[in-house]
Scaffold this active site. Sequence first.
Site, PDB file in Angstrom:
ATOM      1  N   ASP A  56       0.846  -1.190   0.000  1.00 34.51           N
ATOM      2  CA  ASP A  56       0.000   0.000   0.000  1.00 34.51           C
ATOM      3  C   ASP A  56       0.886   1.247   0.000  1.00 34.51           C
ATOM      4  O   ASP A  56       1.562   1.538   0.990  1.00 34.51           O
ATOM      5  CB  ASP A  56      -0.905  -0.009   1.227  1.00 34.51           C
ATOM      6  CG  ASP A  56      -1.835   1.191   1.251  1.00 34.51           C
ATOM      7  OD1 ASP A  56      -2.844   1.168   0.532  1.00 34.51           O
ATOM      8  OD2 ASP A  56      -1.543   2.152   2.001  1.00 34.51           O
ATOM      9  N   TYR A  61       3.340   9.922   0.738  1.00 35.04           N
ATOM     10  CA  TYR A  61       4.271   9.298   1.675  1.00 35.04           C
ATOM     11  C   TYR A  61       5.717   9.636   1.347  1.00 35.04           C
ATOM     12  O   TYR A  61       6.617   9.364   2.143  1.00 35.04           O
ATOM     13  CB  TYR A  61       4.097   7.779   1.685  1.00 35.04           C
ATOM     14  CG  TYR A  61       2.727   7.301   2.109  1.00 35.04           C
ATOM     15  CD1 TYR A  61       1.811   8.147   2.724  1.00 35.04           C
ATOM     16  CD2 TYR A  61       2.345   5.981   1.882  1.00 35.04           C
ATOM     17  CE1 TYR A  61       0.563   7.698   3.095  1.00 35.04           C
ATOM     18  CE2 TYR A  61       1.092   5.523   2.259  1.00 35.04           C
ATOM     19  CZ  TYR A  61       0.200   6.384   2.854  1.00 35.04           C
ATOM     20  OH  TYR A  61      -1.040   5.931   3.219  1.00 35.04           O
ATOM     21  N   LYS A  90      -2.173   6.297  -4.398  1.00 34.27           N
ATOM     22  CA  LYS A  90      -3.295   7.192  -4.135  1.00 34.27           C
ATOM     23  C   LYS A  90      -2.986   8.586  -4.669  1.00 34.27           C
ATOM     24  O   LYS A  90      -1.838   9.035  -4.622  1.00 34.27           O
ATOM     25  CB  LYS A  90      -3.566   7.284  -2.630  1.00 34.27           C
ATOM     26  CG  LYS A  90      -3.628   5.944  -1.915  1.00 34.27           C
ATOM     27  CD  LYS A  90      -3.817   6.119  -0.422  1.00 34.27           C
ATOM     28  CE  LYS A  90      -3.705   4.803   0.309  1.00 34.27           C
ATOM     29  NZ  LYS A  90      -2.302   4.335   0.445  1.00 34.27           N
ATOM     30  N   HIS A 121      -7.295   9.561  -2.146  1.00 34.99           N
ATOM     31  CA  HIS A 121      -6.797   9.424  -0.777  1.00 34.99           C
ATOM     32  C   HIS A 121      -7.766  10.002   0.259  1.00 34.99           C
ATOM     33  O   HIS A 121      -8.073   9.363   1.250  1.00 34.99           O
ATOM     34  CB  HIS A 121      -5.429  10.112  -0.666  1.00 34.99           C
ATOM     35  CG  HIS A 121      -4.565   9.587   0.419  1.00 34.99           C
ATOM     36  ND1 HIS A 121      -3.189   9.563   0.345  1.00 34.99           N
ATOM     37  CD2 HIS A 121      -4.860   9.047   1.617  1.00 34.99           C
ATOM     38  CE1 HIS A 121      -2.686   9.042   1.442  1.00 34.99           C
ATOM     39  NE2 HIS A 121      -3.686   8.726   2.236  1.00 34.99           N
TER      40      HIS A 121
END
Length: 338
Positions: A56, A61, A90, A121
Amino acid sequence: MNTERIDQDKIPKKTLSSGEKIPSIGLGTFGSDKYGAAEVAKAVYGAVKFGYRLIDCAQVYQNEAQIGEVLEQLMREKVVKREELFIISKVWNDMHDKVHIACRQSLKDLRLDYLDLYLVHWPFRNYHAPGCDVNYRNPDAKPFSVDEYMETWRQCEELVEKGLVRYIGMSNMTIPKLEAVLPLCRIKPAVLEMELHPSFQQPELFDYAVSHNMLPIGYCPLGSPSRPERDRTKDDVVDMELPAVVNAARAHGVHPAAICLKWAVQRGQVPIPFSVKEHQYKSNLTCITEDPLTEEEMEAIRLEDRNCRLIKGQVFLWNGAKGWEDLWDVDGKITGWD
């Protein structure tokens, strides 16, 4: 415990609405802010070698480029074939109007020709720079808009039609928002990702997702015991300290974290625990392949639900609210988070 590699046949599978089987557990990759992108990528490398097949990811990130390097290495070393992996990314809030650009950047960073799953997201548009200090009074934040969300979703549908993405899904939605947008979707969401753990089980949203053929994916499946103190409140509960979880851990002779993951998989969701520690991510995968919880243990954990949401502060950032009472819903009414 097999410390080298888990047999894929031993890993339980979940079924998407298309009939495709996917792993019932994945590796989360949110954690570069604490451990660094290189350390997260190293964990992905080790986890895939051990047997993880669902990873994921997300653009926000800030580690997809590093993860892409190890994915390429894993395939070059013939550890895994591309079609054996299920890679999620996302679109972040500042790219809702540029989904194609965001997706192609993730593909470039991850060194992939396609994504297995691409998620919106969060449902709110927001334009702060990833990695900056949180500004809870962001003047660019807007309330939820069905029209704007559907503009974003249409772009996601085009990604499927162009072959850049196999499935699309939603994340961090509520039932009123879903009821507003689902009838408008040409391509229905394959999954709904949300916060799910024993002290925040979201049974109504969980059941709603299942009834609408969306596979629930649960983040923070162990609670979030390592998040910064600034993000905690007096009402927070650490799942691994819940009596039913502790009692089951003693009965099975495992760490309470293993009980949280067994519960999640047996309940029907796909947990995506994050860890850069080898013994932890190996244990997280191994625990779901053996010694299931009893019906009595599952029921005892169900009764531990405290309705304790852990990911709270982000809500203020992403919809411009001044407080819980000012959160906007689909019709412009002030109705709270739900």
